[in-house]
Enzyme design. Structure first.
Site, PDB file in Angstrom:
ATOM      1  N   THR A 166     -13.394 -18.134  51.646  1.00 26.95           N
ATOM      2  CA  THR A 166     -13.532 -17.774  50.240  1.00 26.95           C
ATOM      3  C   THR A 166     -13.570 -16.259  50.061  1.00 26.95           C
ATOM      4  O   THR A 166     -14.049 -15.537  50.931  1.00 26.95           O
ATOM      5  CB  THR A 166     -14.802 -18.386  49.629  1.00 26.95           C
ATOM      6  N   TYR A 175       4.191 -24.256  39.086  1.00 28.24           N
ATOM      7  CA  TYR A 175       3.412 -25.309  39.737  1.00 28.24           C
ATOM      8  C   TYR A 175       4.290 -26.343  40.434  1.00 28.24           C
ATOM      9  O   TYR A 175       3.870 -26.938  41.436  1.00 28.24           O
ATOM     10  CB  TYR A 175       2.459 -25.963  38.738  1.00 28.24           C
ATOM     11  N   HIS A 192     -11.676 -27.158  41.012  1.00 28.02           N
ATOM     12  CA  HIS A 192     -10.582 -26.523  40.275  1.00 28.02           C
ATOM     13  C   HIS A 192      -9.401 -27.460  40.034  1.00 28.02           C
ATOM     14  O   HIS A 192      -8.312 -27.001  39.696  1.00 28.02           O
ATOM     15  CB  HIS A 192     -10.113 -25.260  41.002  1.00 28.02           C
ATOM     16  N   ASN A 213     -15.052 -16.786  57.693  1.00 27.07           N
ATOM     17  CA  ASN A 213     -13.986 -16.198  56.883  1.00 27.07           C
ATOM     18  C   ASN A 213     -13.085 -15.335  57.758  1.00 27.07           C
ATOM     19  O   ASN A 213     -13.467 -14.936  58.867  1.00 27.07           O
ATOM     20  CB  ASN A 213     -14.594 -15.341  55.769  1.00 27.07           C
ATOM     21  N   GLU A 240     -12.202 -12.357  56.922  1.00 25.96           N
ATOM     22  CA  GLU A 240     -12.822 -11.035  56.808  1.00 25.96           C
ATOM     23  C   GLU A 240     -14.004 -11.169  55.856  1.00 25.96           C
ATOM     24  O   GLU A 240     -14.129 -12.181  55.157  1.00 25.96           O
ATOM     25  CB  GLU A 240     -11.815 -10.011  56.283  1.00 25.96           C
TER      26      GLU A 240
END
Length: 231
Positions: free
Chosen positions: A174, A53, A109, A199, A201
């Protein structure tokens, strides 16, 4: 109009931040998340987790928002001028939405530039490397303020309240693979909302969306925003 937007790693990829899933150099293809992103991993080897991190934090500090982030900030301001609102719920732990100017960002998150005490839960700003010696005022060990596998995402009540107030649901960048975020489109449809996907894809749940556009976020998001502001 009130718009609910869910963003994922694809919106920040062109700023040089790695995506977790997908083709190429996705992070969880290069690293084992069970060794780096669980409470058990932190208890077992906190130094290894901190190293991972710390590298990502330094990468984030050196990064800049891209055209997609700035476009969403323009949408935020434009809706506010018309009496509407944008709620931007992000799975990303970066702060690029805020740096671009978005004002109502929910980090479900967590946030990489914050640390949390593993004992008392206090959260503080953190732009420096963390080590096993990093301690809270209470004496507890500091950990990255991110939601790991096996942990509950943050602000879920606020997120569902925003869905209740929304007129349109949009998912940007996403994978459609990570729950509960991947289930938001179904929740939106149950509320009668039109749902759009922007997006690179098709996502794993692309069939759930009414409208779909594919391409780099820095291209398709500004174009979509201009259409929304012009309508």
């Amino acid at each position: 109009m009130n718009i609910f937007i869910l963003t994922g790693a694809g919106v920040s990829a062109e700023s040089g931040l790695g995506v977790f899933r997908g083709e190429g150099a996705a992070l969880w293809k290069r690293y084992d998340p069970m060794q780096l992103a669980t409470p058990e991993a932190f208890a077992r080897d906190p130094a290894l987790v901190h190293d991972f991190y710390n590298a990502r934090r330094n990468n984030l500090i050196a990064a800049s928002p891209n055209a997609a982030h700035f476009a969403l900030a323009r949408l935020d301001a434009g809706l506010a001028q018309r009496g509407g609102a944008l709620t931007l719920v992000t799975q990303n732990i970066d702060d690029l939405h805020e740096r671009a100017g978005s004002t109502n960002v929910i980090h479900m998150h967590g946030e990489l530039l914050k640390a949390r005490c593993a004992s008392c839960g206090a959260v503080c700003d953190c732009r420096e490397d963390l080590s096993t010696g990093a301690r809270c005022d209470c004496g507890g060990a500091l950990r990255p303020h991110v939601v790991w596998f096996g942990e509950t995402p943050l602000f879920m009540e606020d997120i569902f309240a925003a869905l209740d107030a929304a007129d349109l649901f949009v998912a940007i960048g996403t994978s459609g693979a990570v729950y509960p975020a991947a289930g938001f489109v179904r929740e939106a449809r149950a509320r009668g909302l039109r749902c759009s996907e922007l997006n690179l894809e098709p996502s794993e749940n692309a069939a759930e969306f009414d409208d779909r556009r594919y391409g780099p976020a820095s291209e398709i998001v500004p174009s979509w925003v201009e259409e929304m502001l012009g309508s």
